[in-house]
Write a protein that holds these residues in place. Structure first.
Motif, mmCIF file in Angstrom:
data_model
loop_
_atom_site.group_PDB
_atom_site.id
_atom_site.type_symbol
_atom_site.label_atom_id
_atom_site.label_comp_id
_atom_site.label_asym_id
_atom_site.label_seq_id
_atom_site.Cartn_x
_atom_site.Cartn_y
_atom_site.Cartn_z
ATOM 1 N N LEU A 99 11.353 -3.051 -7.539
ATOM 2 C CA LEU A 99 11.604 -2.699 -8.937
ATOM 3 C C LEU A 99 11.806 -3.956 -9.778
ATOM 4 N N MET A 100 12.559 -4.917 -9.234
ATOM 5 C CA MET A 100 12.802 -6.158 -9.946
ATOM 6 C C MET A 100 11.502 -6.923 -10.159
ATOM 7 N N ALA A 101 10.712 -7.045 -9.113
ATOM 8 C CA ALA A 101 9.456 -7.796 -9.198
ATOM 9 C C ALA A 101 8.489 -7.149 -10.176
ATOM 10 N N MET A 102 8.338 -5.823 -10.077
ATOM 11 C CA MET A 102 7.428 -5.107 -10.973
ATOM 12 C C MET A 102 7.867 -5.223 -12.426
ATOM 13 N N ALA A 103 9.160 -5.051 -12.663
ATOM 14 C CA ALA A 103 9.675 -5.100 -14.028
ATOM 15 C C ALA A 103 9.499 -6.490 -14.626
ATOM 16 N N LYS A 104 9.734 -7.513 -13.818
ATOM 17 C CA LYS A 104 9.607 -8.882 -14.322
ATOM 18 C C LYS A 104 8.154 -9.212 -14.651
ATOM 19 N N VAL A 105 7.228 -8.778 -13.801
ATOM 20 C CA VAL A 105 5.798 -9.059 -14.038
ATOM 21 C C VAL A 105 5.294 -8.288 -15.253
ATOM 22 N N ALA A 106 5.673 -7.014 -15.357
ATOM 23 C CA ALA A 106 5.137 -6.165 -16.426
ATOM 24 C C ALA A 106 5.806 -6.418 -17.772
ATOM 25 N N LEU A 107 7.122 -6.543 -17.785
ATOM 26 C CA LEU A 107 7.853 -6.635 -19.043
ATOM 27 C C LEU A 107 8.118 -8.063 -19.481
ATOM 28 N N ARG A 108 8.101 -8.977 -18.552
ATOM 29 C CA ARG A 108 8.369 -10.394 -18.820
ATOM 30 C C ARG A 108 9.814 -10.599 -19.290
ATOM 31 N N THR A 109 10.286 -11.813 -19.109
ATOM 32 C CA THR A 109 11.636 -12.136 -19.558
ATOM 33 C C THR A 109 11.646 -12.425 -21.058
ATOM 34 N N MET A 110 12.778 -12.176 -21.676
ATOM 35 C CA MET A 110 12.929 -12.392 -23.099
ATOM 36 C C MET A 110 12.910 -13.882 -23.419
ATOM 37 N N LYS A 111 12.633 -14.216 -24.670
ATOM 38 C CA LYS A 111 12.674 -15.599 -25.094
ATOM 39 C C LYS A 111 14.078 -16.155 -24.891
ATOM 40 N N GLY A 112 14.146 -17.323 -24.257
ATOM 41 C CA GLY A 112 15.440 -17.948 -24.003
ATOM 42 C C GLY A 112 16.067 -17.562 -22.683
#
Length: 340
Positions: A99-112
């Motif tokens: 879930l963490m990997a998928m969410a990070k790849v799809a949604l990307r981290t916020m600026k900063g």
């Protein structure tokens, strides 16, 4: 499709959440036949739900790298719905790493934000629970990561506890300033010097997590996960010992009847279902992780967490707060940090 039991408990939890928040609507990703069959027991949920068939499922044993390739899995499709704006938040009780990997790849981290963090609320002896992060998303963190976690955790605490300036502490092996790793001490120095929407109050130790004298506890994912699992194991140990003690003799059973109201209060306080719903903070979207063995009350609580974060626009709040960290980070290399 996630969790130890799967469809039945997940839908029962969603139905319970729907009774509490009649404005919620659900898109249910997974095996269409199983979902529609389970929905027969929850007409109120069925009226507010859309079922989307998913051809595959992320298994508990799947490595994140393998799970990401399952584009037609229920987990992947749920996160994709958040990315596309078709859903406000995704809630899953499935494989945490996937879930963490998928969410990070799809949604990307916020600026900063360099790395997202997994945050959850733990029970305390105080008036409020305590937000703790990171609980396993990042096993190694530098000072910059810890400062970002502090800001994100404080934003979450302001929403959860209705606080203006949450109290924040770093988890450490002691409360003295010279204790801990370089990363922890450097993060403390940055937080002391910065002007942020929080009150940094130094270090705390593992045995003080439940005291209720702080609102946010920050640590790396390795330490946080160990602390969380230890706390959960200790809670189960205490309840099991009490259960054995109260059933060991007739006198003990009579004592249990007398103390039954207090025991119910203890059970309620320690029940992880009442605190279920960990959040991946720092992503461009809301993703909530339900514990795999959560019951319907626990799943409903995870949905409640997602709904509350959407109502309070957690993503916008963190984005605004991270601007303060950005200005801090640009001067961090020029800061006079404590001598090691």
């Amino acid at each position: 499709m996630g969790g130890d039991v799967g469809v039945r408990v997940m839908l029962a939890g969603a139905a319970l959440a729907r009774h509490r928040h009649d404005g919620l609507r659900f898109t249910l990703f997974g095996d269409e036949a199983q979902i529609k069959s389970a929905l027969d027991s929850h007409p109120n949920l069925r009226a507010a739900s859309e079922v989307v068939h998913a051809a595959t499922v992320v298994e508990a044993t799947d490595k994140p790298s393998a799970a990401i390739r399952k584009k037609t899995s229920s987990m992947s499709m749920a996160i994709a719905a958040v990315k596309a704006g078709d859903a406000g938040a995704a809630v899953s009780a499935g494989n945490t790493g996937a879930l963490m990997a998928m969410a990070k790849v799809a949604l990307r981290t916020m600026k900063g934000v360099d790395r997202p963090a997994l945050a959850a609320m733990l029970p305390t002896l105080g008036d409020n629970d305590v937000v703790m992060l990171d609980l396993g998303a990042n096993t190694e963190c530098d000072a910059r990561n810890l400062v970002q976690f502090a800001v994100m955790g404080a934003a979450y605490a302001r929403i959860a506890f209705d606080l203006e300036t949450p109290r924040v502490r770093l988890l450490n092996i002691g409360t003295e300033e010279m204790k801990g790793t370089d990363e922890i001490r450097d993060a403390a120095a940055m937080l002391r010097k910065a002007t942020l929407p929080l009150r940094f109050e130094g270090f705390t130790e593992g045995d003080k997590i439940g005291h209720g004298d702080t609102d946010v506890i920050v640590c790396d994912g390795f330490s946080g996960n160990v602390a969380l699992k230890t706390a959960e194991g200790t809670a189960r140990f205490v309840t099991d010992v009490l259960r054995r003690a109260f059933t060991s003799s007739i006198r003990s059973k009579l004592g249990f009847l007398i103390s039954k109201p207090a025991m119910h209060l203890l059970k309620h306080h320690l029940d992880p279902n009442n605190h279920n719903g960990a959040v991946f903070l720092g992503l461009n979207g809301v993703v909530v992780k339900s514990h795999g063995n959560a019951n319907e009350k626990g799943v409903a609580n995870a949905v409640h967490v997602a709904a509350r974060l959407l109502e309070e626009d957690i993503t916008r709040r963190i984005a605004a707060d991270m601007a303060s960290v950005e200005s801090l980070s640009t001067t961090a290399s020029h800061m006079e940090l404590p001598v090691k």
